[in-house]
Design a protein around this motif. Structure first.
Motif, short mmCIF file in Angstrom:
data_model
loop_
_atom_site.label_atom_id
_atom_site.label_comp_id
_atom_site.label_asym_id
_atom_site.label_seq_id
_atom_site.Cartn_x
_atom_site.Cartn_y
_atom_site.Cartn_z
N GLU A 138 0.83 -1.20 0.00
CA GLU A 138 0.00 0.00 0.00
C GLU A 138 0.87 1.26 0.00
O GLU A 138 0.56 2.24 -0.70
CB GLU A 138 -0.92 -0.01 1.21
CG GLU A 138 -1.94 1.11 1.23
CD GLU A 138 -2.91 1.00 2.39
OE1 GLU A 138 -3.82 1.84 2.46
OE2 GLU A 138 -2.74 0.10 3.23
N GLU A 142 0.80 1.66 -6.79
CA GLU A 142 0.89 1.18 -8.17
C GLU A 142 2.08 1.76 -8.91
O GLU A 142 2.70 1.08 -9.74
CB GLU A 142 -0.41 1.52 -8.92
CG GLU A 142 -0.46 0.96 -10.32
CD GLU A 142 -1.81 1.19 -11.00
OE1 GLU A 142 -1.82 1.35 -12.24
OE2 GLU A 142 -2.83 1.21 -10.28
N LYS A 146 3.69 -1.57 -10.43
CA LYS A 146 3.15 -2.00 -11.72
C LYS A 146 4.27 -2.46 -12.65
O LYS A 146 5.29 -1.81 -12.81
CB LYS A 146 2.38 -0.86 -12.38
CG LYS A 146 1.63 -1.29 -13.63
CD LYS A 146 0.72 -0.18 -14.15
CE LYS A 146 -0.07 -0.65 -15.36
NZ LYS A 146 -0.98 0.42 -15.86
N VAL A 179 -3.02 -12.17 -4.95
CA VAL A 179 -4.22 -11.32 -5.03
C VAL A 179 -3.88 -9.89 -4.67
O VAL A 179 -4.27 -8.93 -5.36
CB VAL A 179 -5.32 -11.86 -4.09
CG1 VAL A 179 -6.47 -10.87 -4.01
CG2 VAL A 179 -5.83 -13.20 -4.58
N GLU A 180 -3.13 -9.72 -3.58
CA GLU A 180 -2.80 -8.38 -3.11
C GLU A 180 -1.86 -7.67 -4.07
O GLU A 180 -2.03 -6.47 -4.35
CB GLU A 180 -2.19 -8.45 -1.71
CG GLU A 180 -3.13 -8.97 -0.64
CD GLU A 180 -4.37 -8.12 -0.49
OE1 GLU A 180 -4.26 -6.87 -0.54
OE2 GLU A 180 -5.47 -8.70 -0.33
N LYS A 183 -3.45 -6.24 -7.34
CA LYS A 183 -4.21 -4.98 -7.20
C LYS A 183 -3.38 -3.78 -7.64
O LYS A 183 -3.93 -2.75 -8.05
CB LYS A 183 -4.65 -4.79 -5.75
CG LYS A 183 -5.66 -5.80 -5.25
CD LYS A 183 -5.96 -5.56 -3.77
CE LYS A 183 -6.94 -6.59 -3.22
NZ LYS A 183 -7.20 -6.39 -1.77
N TYR A 184 -2.06 -3.89 -7.53
CA TYR A 184 -1.18 -2.77 -7.85
C TYR A 184 -0.45 -2.96 -9.17
O TYR A 184 0.51 -2.25 -9.47
CB TYR A 184 -0.16 -2.58 -6.72
CG TYR A 184 -0.81 -2.30 -5.39
CD1 TYR A 184 -1.20 -1.02 -5.01
CD2 TYR A 184 -1.07 -3.35 -4.49
CE1 TYR A 184 -1.81 -0.76 -3.79
CE2 TYR A 184 -1.68 -3.11 -3.27
CZ TYR A 184 -2.04 -1.82 -2.93
OH TYR A 184 -2.64 -1.58 -1.71
N LEU A 212 -10.63 -13.19 -8.41
CA LEU A 212 -9.90 -12.46 -9.44
C LEU A 212 -10.15 -13.11 -10.80
O LEU A 212 -10.01 -14.33 -10.95
CB LEU A 212 -8.41 -12.48 -9.12
CG LEU A 212 -7.50 -11.44 -9.79
CD1 LEU A 212 -7.86 -10.03 -9.32
CD2 LEU A 212 -6.04 -11.75 -9.49
N LYS A 216 -6.54 -11.75 -15.08
CA LYS A 216 -5.77 -10.89 -14.19
C LYS A 216 -4.90 -11.67 -13.20
O LYS A 216 -4.22 -11.07 -12.37
CB LYS A 216 -6.70 -9.95 -13.43
CG LYS A 216 -7.39 -8.92 -14.32
CD LYS A 216 -8.20 -7.93 -13.50
CE LYS A 216 -8.83 -6.87 -14.41
NZ LYS A 216 -9.61 -5.88 -13.63
#
Length: 467
Positions: A138, A142, A146, A179-180, A183-184, A212, A216
């Protein structure tokens, strides 16, 4: 008068030959240590069948083997309970290396996590960002994640005496890490193996994508602890290095498998059920001797040891070889569903799923009254150096049976070496000590004997040792 005398003599004879609890438990340990079957069974399960991942041919060979061996024991009932299980195949051996910004490469040891998608057939190479938890993700956001591979490098906490607590403190990065990170915008995940020692063995285990979408989902792999240290140190010296890995795993549709169940029908309360068991499936890197071949053969031997010790249980005692604990818990869930559907009264369940090391005691999920009864039995276990009796968890496969009134228990062996082998290629038969395994089988049998003799939900005045 003669008839009364004969009855009196017969009763006196029966009483003189009745055993105390101490003597009965001594007989159980003697049988296990001198006439045990657990080690012989484990030898076959591990060395002739091998790793038993749910949905695999080996898993089905283990089902048939378990049914045949239980039938040889002369139990009252043996049957297979159908259950649909996931089928995930690892594919060819994974390959990975660290590539410095100067294009120098160093091979490292990885393995795909159970349930992961494959990389591109040519593999995946990207820059790496190291994190220790989801909060780090967090903070980075991103912009810094990314297009990169997220490297989770949170070790098991070495100063925790309970290695299971240490495992619980870091396993979420393996299970939910992909999964976490997705997200980014991460393109892959590398997770430090759940292992307290430094070695070159990657440890697999289950992971999830939750809901998900397939497109992805990103590939997720475990890296050995030695190589995790190397990657972390390399990143400090060269933040522009890249990591390459290739894996070819595949998730197929669910397939049919089975729980294996054997029963000794109770002589007084046949509709009160005891369960003792472990999980028949294992991961595919080793042969699953500690996780959970040991628990399987110990549970099977509980019923055999009761018979060999001349104990006729009052209640119906079942051994259940659960399928699919490792990546779905389908077997344990199915068994509980069927028990509920049939209105079966399960009053006690004991699971062995912590390795075949020296037994130390049990943890219990039960009422205070039942736990106080257990504490009153501690002197019976003291000669065998069994001292650990604590309230807490029981086991994953028996947990769906939990009710307000029953007793769930888990065998607790010494755990200090367990995670050296857990889910890794060295979880093999040679890592199991015969005597330790047999002590565990006897310890489980002794607890089953006591709960069967005295029952559950005792009144306060009944929570004392009776001979």
């Amino acid at each position: 008068m003669k008839r009364i005398l004969l009855l009196t003599l017969a009763l006196s004879s029966m009483l003189s030959f009745s055993q105390t609890d101490e003597e009965t438990i001594r007989e159980i340990y003697t049988q296990s240590l001198t006439n045990g079957k657990s080690y012989e069974w484990l030898d076959y399960l591990s060395n002739q069948i091998g790793g038993r991942l749910s949905g695999s041919l080996n898993a089905e060979l283990a089902v048939q083997w378990g049914k045949e061996e239980l039938e040889k024991l002369g139990l009252d009932k043996v049957w297979l309970q159908p259950v649909m299980v996931p089928k995930w195949v690892r594919g060819t051996k994974e390959y990975a290396y660290i590539e410095s910004s100067k294009k120098q490469t160093t091979n490292v040891n990885i393995c795909a996590l159970g349930g992961s998608v494959a990389t591109n057939p040519l593999g995946l190479k990207a820059k790496v960002v190291e994190v220790h938890n989801f909060e780090d993700l967090e903070k980075l956001g991103e912009a810094q994640i990314k297009g990169k591979i997220v490297f989770y490098n949170r070790p098991m906490q070495a100063d925790l005496i309970s290695t299971f607590n240490a495992y619980g403190g870091c396993v979420n990065q393996r299970y939910q890490g992909a999964v976490e990170a997705a997200k980014y915008g991460a393109v892959g995940v590398i997770v430090r193996s759940m292992n307290l020692r430094l070695d070159d063995l990657p440890h697999t285990g289950s992971m999830t994508y939750d809901d998900l979408p397939v497109e992805k989902r990103i590939p997720s792999a475990a890296i050995s602890t030695n190589d995790a240290e190397l990657l972390s140190a390399s990143l400090k010296l060269d933040s522009d290095l890249e990591f390459y890995f290739k894996q070819s795993c595949t998730q197929y549709k669910d397939v049919l498998s089975h729980n294996v169940i054997g029963e000794i029908t109770g002589s007084e309360f046949p509709n009160e059920y005891f369960v003792v068991g472990g999980h028949l499936d294992s991961w595919d890197l080793g042969d699953g001797s500690h996780d959970d071949g040991a628990g399987i053969v110990q549970s099977m031997d509980v019923l055999r040891l009761l018979k060999e010790s001349g104990i006729q249980p009052k209640r119906s005692i079942r051994v259940v070889l659960f399928m699919n604990e490792e990546n779905g818990l389908r077997g344990g869930t199915k068994y509980a569903e069927e028990a509920k559907r049939k209105g079966e009264n399960h009053v006690f369940a004991l699971e062995s799923d912590a390795g075949g090391f020296t037994p130390r005691g049990f943890s219990f999920d039960c009422s205070e009254a039942n736990f106080n009864q257990v504490l009153s039995w501690k002197p019976l276990f003291k000669p065998y150096l069994i001292h650990y009796f604590e309230k807490g968890g029981s086991g994953a496969d028996v947990s769906p049976l939990k009710s307000d009134s029953n007793v769930l228990a888990g065998l607790r062996p010494d755990s200090q070496r367990y995670f050296d082998h857990h889910h890794a290629a060295n979880d093999t038969f040679d890592a199991v000590n015969k005597r330790e395994l047999e002590l565990g089988a006897a310890t489980m049998t002794a607890l089953v004997y006591l709960f069967d003799k005295y029952g559950t939900n005792p009144l306060p005045e009944q929570s004392q040792i009776k001979n």
